[in-house]
Design an enzyme around this catalytic site. Structure first.
Site, PDB file in Angstrom:
ATOM      1  N   HIS A  68       0.863  -1.178   0.000  1.00 36.53           N
ATOM      2  CA  HIS A  68       0.000   0.000   0.000  1.00 36.53           C
ATOM      3  C   HIS A  68       0.902   1.231   0.000  1.00 36.53           C
ATOM      4  O   HIS A  68       2.033   1.197   0.497  1.00 36.53           O
ATOM      5  CB  HIS A  68      -0.877   0.022   1.243  1.00 36.53           C
ATOM      6  N   GLU A  70       0.973   3.830   1.810  1.00 38.50           N
ATOM      7  CA  GLU A  70       1.432   4.222   3.145  1.00 38.50           C
ATOM      8  C   GLU A  70       2.629   3.389   3.591  1.00 38.50           C
ATOM      9  O   GLU A  70       3.616   3.922   4.110  1.00 38.50           O
ATOM     10  CB  GLU A  70       0.311   4.052   4.182  1.00 38.50           C
ATOM     11  N   CYS A  98      -6.306   1.799   5.812  1.00 38.73           N
ATOM     12  CA  CYS A  98      -6.917   0.548   6.265  1.00 38.73           C
ATOM     13  C   CYS A  98      -6.311   0.179   7.620  1.00 38.73           C
ATOM     14  O   CYS A  98      -5.428   0.878   8.139  1.00 38.73           O
ATOM     15  CB  CYS A  98      -6.647  -0.557   5.247  1.00 38.73           C
ATOM     16  N   CYS A 101      -2.433  -0.313   7.495  1.00 34.11           N
ATOM     17  CA  CYS A 101      -1.679   0.935   7.386  1.00 34.11           C
ATOM     18  C   CYS A 101      -1.811   1.783   8.646  1.00 34.11           C
ATOM     19  O   CYS A 101      -0.852   2.428   9.061  1.00 34.11           O
ATOM     20  CB  CYS A 101      -2.120   1.688   6.140  1.00 34.11           C
TER      21      CYS A 101
END
Length: 168
Positions: A68, A70, A98, A101
């Site tokens: 992701h 992040e 999410c 993260c």
């Protein structure tokens, strides 16, 4: 458009949006498909406000479920600072993080999270869960949501409309 304190994060959010756009157009690592990643972008600013890390989603490109934006940005910032502790740094991301993260934000000891669009289906910064403000955790960063939310949300809507074969 953001107002007040949040407006100060608009330049960093625009940089995150650029990363999101790049992620959406990147080719998959195996070259079998030119499917881009979901357009989520992130930047991390240091204590002086300068950007020290930039990333877009790389799950498709790297065939890595943890890639992701992040996570990729946090890894880059930690390498640059030579420390896993990112105290004093701010993560600016186009979509509400999410749970994975959000947990990484806590683990990295980031001082602040700034996000654009809410994620009612999976957001862990207040929409579905609120990992970052959980009183049981030893680290709770400042959370600022809604910075350039319309721009961030529109990029996602266009991406999914195009993926489904609609206009966009």
């Amino acid at each position: 458009m953001s107002t007040g304190y949040g407006a100060g994060f608009e330049p960093a959010m625009r940089a995150a949006l650029a990363q999101a756009r790049a992620a959406a157009t990147a080719a998959a690592a195996d070259d079998r498909a030119l499917r881009g990643d979901v357009p989520v972008g992130a930047v991390i600013t240091g204590t002086d406000g300068d950007i020290i890390a930039r990333a877009g989603n790389r799950r498709e490109a790297d065939t890595d479920p943890t890639a992701h934006a992040e996570i990729v940005a946090i890894r880059e910032a930690a390498r640059k600072l030579r420390s896993w502790r990112l105290t004093g740094c701010t993560l600016v991301v186009t979509l509400e993080p999410c749970t994975m993260c959000a947990g990484a934000v806590v683990a990295a000891r980031l001082s602040r999270l700034v996000f654009g669009a809410d994620d009612p289906k999976g957001g862990a910064a207040g929409s579905l869960w609120d990992v970052l403000r959980d009183q049981r955790l030893t680290h709770r960063p400042e959370v600022i949501g809604g910075v350039l939310a319309a721009d961030c949300g529109e990029l996602l809507r266009e991406f999914f409309a195009h993926r489904r074969g609609g206009a966009g």
